[in-house]
Design a protein around this motif. Structure first.
Motif, PDB file in Angstrom:
ATOM      1  N   LYS A 171       0.890  -1.146  -0.019  1.00  9.26           N
ATOM      2  CA  LYS A 171      -0.012   0.169   0.090  1.00  9.26           C
ATOM      3  C   LYS A 171       0.810   1.177   0.125  1.00  9.26           C
ATOM      4  N   THR A 172       1.802   1.459   0.798  1.00  5.23           N
ATOM      5  CA  THR A 172       2.704   2.412   0.903  1.00  5.23           C
ATOM      6  C   THR A 172       3.597   2.474  -0.503  1.00  5.23           C
ATOM      7  N   VAL A 173       4.012   1.661  -1.019  1.00  9.80           N
ATOM      8  CA  VAL A 173       4.659   1.796  -2.159  1.00  9.80           C
ATOM      9  C   VAL A 173       3.593   2.303  -3.298  1.00  9.80           C
ATOM     10  N   GLN A 174       2.782   1.753  -3.291  1.00  7.69           N
ATOM     11  CA  GLN A 174       1.531   2.309  -4.525  1.00  7.69           C
ATOM     12  C   GLN A 174       1.378   3.607  -4.029  1.00  7.69           C
ATOM     13  N   ASP A 175       1.229   4.378  -2.960  1.00  5.18           N
ATOM     14  CA  ASP A 175       1.119   5.670  -2.389  1.00  5.18           C
ATOM     15  C   ASP A 175       2.158   6.492  -2.905  1.00  5.18           C
ATOM     16  N   VAL A 176       3.614   5.887  -2.771  1.00  7.39           N
ATOM     17  CA  VAL A 176       4.497   6.514  -3.261  1.00  7.39           C
ATOM     18  C   VAL A 176       4.494   6.683  -4.660  1.00  7.39           C
ATOM     19  N   ALA A 177       3.924   5.574  -5.644  1.00 11.28           N
ATOM     20  CA  ALA A 177       3.940   5.774  -7.084  1.00 11.28           C
ATOM     21  C   ALA A 177       2.941   6.795  -7.454  1.00 11.28           C
ATOM     22  N   ASN A 178       1.993   6.624  -6.778  1.00  9.79           N
ATOM     23  CA  ASN A 178       0.933   7.717  -7.257  1.00  9.79           C
ATOM     24  C   ASN A 178       1.557   9.352  -6.903  1.00  9.79           C
ATOM     25  N   LEU A 179       2.373   9.335  -6.030  1.00  3.05           N
ATOM     26  CA  LEU A 179       2.706  10.847  -5.589  1.00  3.05           C
ATOM     27  C   LEU A 179       3.967  11.265  -6.690  1.00  3.05           C
ATOM     28  N   GLU A 180       4.802  10.108  -6.911  1.00  3.33           N
ATOM     29  CA  GLU A 180       5.823  10.219  -8.065  1.00  3.33           C
ATOM     30  C   GLU A 180       5.000  10.587  -9.321  1.00  3.33           C
ATOM     31  N   LYS A 181       3.979  10.114  -9.839  1.00  3.48           N
ATOM     32  CA  LYS A 181       3.420  10.596 -10.857  1.00  3.48           C
ATOM     33  C   LYS A 181       2.959  12.012 -10.913  1.00  3.48           C
ATOM     34  N   LYS A 182       2.291  12.365  -9.678  1.00  2.00           N
ATOM     35  CA  LYS A 182       1.885  13.822  -9.647  1.00  2.00           C
ATOM     36  C   LYS A 182       2.974  14.884  -9.713  1.00  2.00           C
ATOM     37  N   ILE A 183       4.211  14.328  -9.020  1.00  2.00           N
ATOM     38  CA  ILE A 183       5.645  14.983  -9.263  1.00  2.00           C
ATOM     39  C   ILE A 183       5.985  15.149 -10.521  1.00  2.00           C
ATOM     40  N   GLU A 184       6.045  14.082 -11.122  1.00  2.07           N
ATOM     41  CA  GLU A 184       6.400  14.103 -12.548  1.00  2.07           C
ATOM     42  C   GLU A 184       5.650  15.183 -13.619  1.00  2.07           C
ATOM     43  N   GLU A 185       4.285  15.002 -13.194  1.00  2.00           N
ATOM     44  CA  GLU A 185       3.377  15.952 -14.055  1.00  2.00           C
ATOM     45  C   GLU A 185       3.507  17.271 -13.545  1.00  2.00           C
ATOM     46  N   LYS A 186       3.870  17.906 -12.248  1.00  2.00           N
ATOM     47  CA  LYS A 186       4.281  19.113 -11.890  1.00  2.00           C
ATOM     48  C   LYS A 186       5.514  19.496 -12.343  1.00  2.00           C
ATOM     49  N   ASN A 187       6.491  18.461 -12.319  1.00  2.67           N
ATOM     50  CA  ASN A 187       7.812  19.076 -12.873  1.00  2.67           C
ATOM     51  C   ASN A 187       7.668  19.444 -14.447  1.00  2.67           C
ATOM     52  N   ALA A 188       6.993  18.836 -15.204  1.00  2.68           N
ATOM     53  CA  ALA A 188       6.818  19.020 -16.399  1.00  2.68           C
ATOM     54  C   ALA A 188       6.341  20.196 -16.767  1.00  2.68           C
ATOM     55  N   GLU A 189       5.189  20.566 -15.855  1.00  2.64           N
ATOM     56  CA  GLU A 189       4.493  21.864 -16.043  1.00  2.64           C
ATOM     57  C   GLU A 189       5.592  22.924 -15.710  1.00  2.64           C
ATOM     58  N   LEU A 190       6.240  22.812 -14.576  1.00  4.98           N
ATOM     59  CA  LEU A 190       7.343  23.742 -14.180  1.00  4.98           C
ATOM     60  C   LEU A 190       8.327  23.918 -15.386  1.00  4.98           C
ATOM     61  N   GLU A 191       8.716  22.993 -15.814  1.00  4.70           N
ATOM     62  CA  GLU A 191       9.853  22.900 -17.094  1.00  4.70           C
ATOM     63  C   GLU A 191       9.245  23.514 -18.214  1.00  4.70           C
ATOM     64  N   ARG A 192       7.766  23.403 -18.714  1.00  5.40           N
ATOM     65  CA  ARG A 192       7.282  24.270 -19.593  1.00  5.40           C
ATOM     66  C   ARG A 192       7.155  25.765 -19.466  1.00  5.40           C
ATOM     67  N   HIS A 193       6.818  25.887 -18.259  1.00  5.55           N
ATOM     68  CA  HIS A 193       6.859  27.238 -17.867  1.00  5.55           C
ATOM     69  C   HIS A 193       8.261  28.056 -17.873  1.00  5.55           C
ATOM     70  N   LEU A 194       9.283  27.211 -17.451  1.00  4.53           N
ATOM     71  CA  LEU A 194      10.749  27.731 -17.353  1.00  4.53           C
ATOM     72  C   LEU A 194      10.795  28.213 -18.802  1.00  4.53           C
ATOM     73  N   GLU A 195      10.513  27.413 -19.665  1.00  5.34           N
ATOM     74  CA  GLU A 195      10.800  27.508 -21.008  1.00  5.34           C
ATOM     75  C   GLU A 195      10.448  28.446 -21.705  1.00  5.34           C
ATOM     76  N   HIS A 196       9.086  28.601 -21.523  1.00  9.99           N
ATOM     77  CA  HIS A 196       8.277  30.008 -21.980  1.00  9.99           C
ATOM     78  C   HIS A 196       8.754  31.275 -21.464  1.00  9.99           C
ATOM     79  N   THR A 197       9.039  31.288 -20.185  1.00 14.43           N
ATOM     80  CA  THR A 197       9.606  32.464 -19.405  1.00 14.43           C
ATOM     81  C   THR A 197      10.891  32.867 -20.194  1.00 14.43           C
ATOM     82  N   SER A 198      11.840  31.871 -20.450  1.00 17.58           N
ATOM     83  CA  SER A 198      13.194  32.216 -20.796  1.00 17.58           C
ATOM     84  C   SER A 198      13.194  32.884 -22.039  1.00 17.58           C
ATOM     85  N   LYS A 199      12.250  32.394 -22.946  1.00 13.31           N
ATOM     86  CA  LYS A 199      12.267  32.935 -24.446  1.00 13.31           C
ATOM     87  C   LYS A 199      11.592  34.505 -24.317  1.00 13.31           C
ATOM     88  N   LYS A 200      11.347  34.765 -23.211  1.00 12.59           N
ATOM     89  CA  LYS A 200      11.011  36.533 -23.010  1.00 12.59           C
ATOM     90  C   LYS A 200      11.947  37.196 -22.720  1.00 12.59           C
TER      91      LYS A 200
END
Length: 406
Positions: A171-200
């Protein structure tokens, strides 16, 4: 932009998280081999098999250290060779000089990518070898021995307790995996934002190319605050990521606590089986495989990191030093470029230092942590065996819990 010159680099800015995760994985590998050796070393064929696999791992760690040392060398070359030459090229408006040195840096980086790729393959092959060893242990166990185990109430109770912990772990491993997926999605969003901002911003674009570390880019955007709303969004994304990361760390701590409890019960179970003359299950060898897989994944992340660096340097070369329209404008962004290089030098120096520490980890593992192989477990008294069990469990309890077994 002036504020960005006053950046104070935290320890994590110049060190991608995957580098820091090497320490607990490498330490656990040696300790788990030691436990396997103590539990199965009383059986001559199995003792020989475990010794062979442990020595193979020790050699693999030495090669891993050599690759990390190459990362140190390349980081130093960036700081002492590439960046000064880029500064010279900008100050003297000599784009051809910059292109020449960027191409040299690209060759350094592609050499590292090739070496890391080779190490990933070697870890994969070695893990299969450890898995084969685990299968050999099961083959040594006989039906008669299993019948002896089935009639022991103490062993039955231990198996029930371990099964309960296994369910909690799943159960704990599954909870960690779910959080890792959310972190991966948030990292991708942050990376897109940094790329967009850097172009300005020219300065931000150059910084993004020279310093591929999120921590520094986030602070750069917040301090510079040249685009309304960008700093606030960056802070918000960073806060979300920090919250998710903290939740994951708490769960990983819980996961490791469960794992230590499992290890204690498994050692007690192994001792009970050995007392009956039965070969215990190779649970600690399975955990060795998990650690080796984690180190392999860290190397995969390292390869991806250097591939990203190569891509960023290619982009810097093509957009800044090759395109004629940007060469003419280079003087207009000279201050931004020079400031970015100054920050990049400090950041890459820290990254090189982090790789040096990681290399030292593997060096220590190669020299010191497998000395237990010098003494056959069959020569130990029950008291000496218990003393070593206690020593290993104590060390496992004190290992940094940032990188959990998965």
């Amino acid at each position: 932009m002036a504020n960005s010159k006053e950046l104070v680099l935290s320890d994590s800015v110049g060190c991608p998280e995957f580098i820091q995760d090497l320490l607990p994985s490498a330490e656990r590998t040696a300790l788990l081999y030691h436990l396997s050796y103590l539990c199965l070393g009383g059986f001559p064929r199995l003792e020989s098999l475990i010794r062979e696999r442990a020595l193979e791992t020790q050699t693999l760690f030495a090669s891993s250290g050599a690759v990390l040392l190459k990362c140190v060398s390349t980081s130093n070359n960036l700081v002492k060779s590439l960046f000064p030459m880029l500064m010279h090229a900008v100050e003297n408006n000599e784009p051809s000089v910059a292109v020449k040195h960027l191409e040299k840096a690209r060759s350094w980086i592609h050499d590292i990518i090739k070496d890391v790729e080779d190490m990933v393959y070697r870890y994969e092959h070695h893990n299969l070898s450890v898995a084969s060893c685990t299968s050999d242990v099961f083959q040594e166990q006989s039906d008669n021995e299993n019948q002896l185990v089935e009639h022991s109430d103490h062993i039955k109770n231990l198996n029930k307790a371990i099964q309960k912990l296994d369910e909690e772990m799943k159960k704990t491993v599954q909870d960690v995996a779910n959080l890792e997926k959310k972190i991966e999605e948030k990292n991708a969003e942050l990376e897109r934002h940094l790329e967009h901002t850097s172009k300005k911003s020219n300065g931000m674009s150059i910084m993004a190319a020279l310093v591929p570390f999120f921590g520094l880019l986030i602070k750069f955007i917040v301090d510079a605050a040249t685009v309304p709303g960008e700093a606030a969004k960056t802070q918000s994304l960073k806060a979300d990521l920090s919250r998710l990361t903290n939740e994951k760390r708490d769960l990983q701590n819980k996961e490791w606590d469960i794992h230590v409890k499992q290890t204690e019960l498994e050692l007690e179970l192994a001792s009970a089986k050995i007392h009956l003359g039965v070969i215990p299950d190779p649970v600690h060898l399975k955990d060795v495989q998990k650690c080796l897989s984690q180190i392999q994944q860290i190397l995969v992340d390292l390869k991806k990191f250097w591939e990203k660096v190569a891509s960023l340097l290619d982009s810097l070369q093509n957009k800044t030093f090759v395109a004629e329209d940007l060469i003419d404008e280079l003087s207009d962004m000279k201050d931004d470029f020079l400031m970015s290089i100054e920050v990049a030098e400090e950041c890459w120096a820290r990254f090189g230092s982090s790789c040096q520490k990681a290399q030292a980890i593997f060096s220590v593992q190669f020299v010191d942590e497998y000395k237990f192989l010098d003494i056959s477990p069959s020569s130990l008294t029950a008291a000496q065996r218990q003393q070593q069990h206690d020593f290993i469990l104590n060390k496992l309890n004190h290992i940094n819990t940032r990188a959990s077994l998965k």
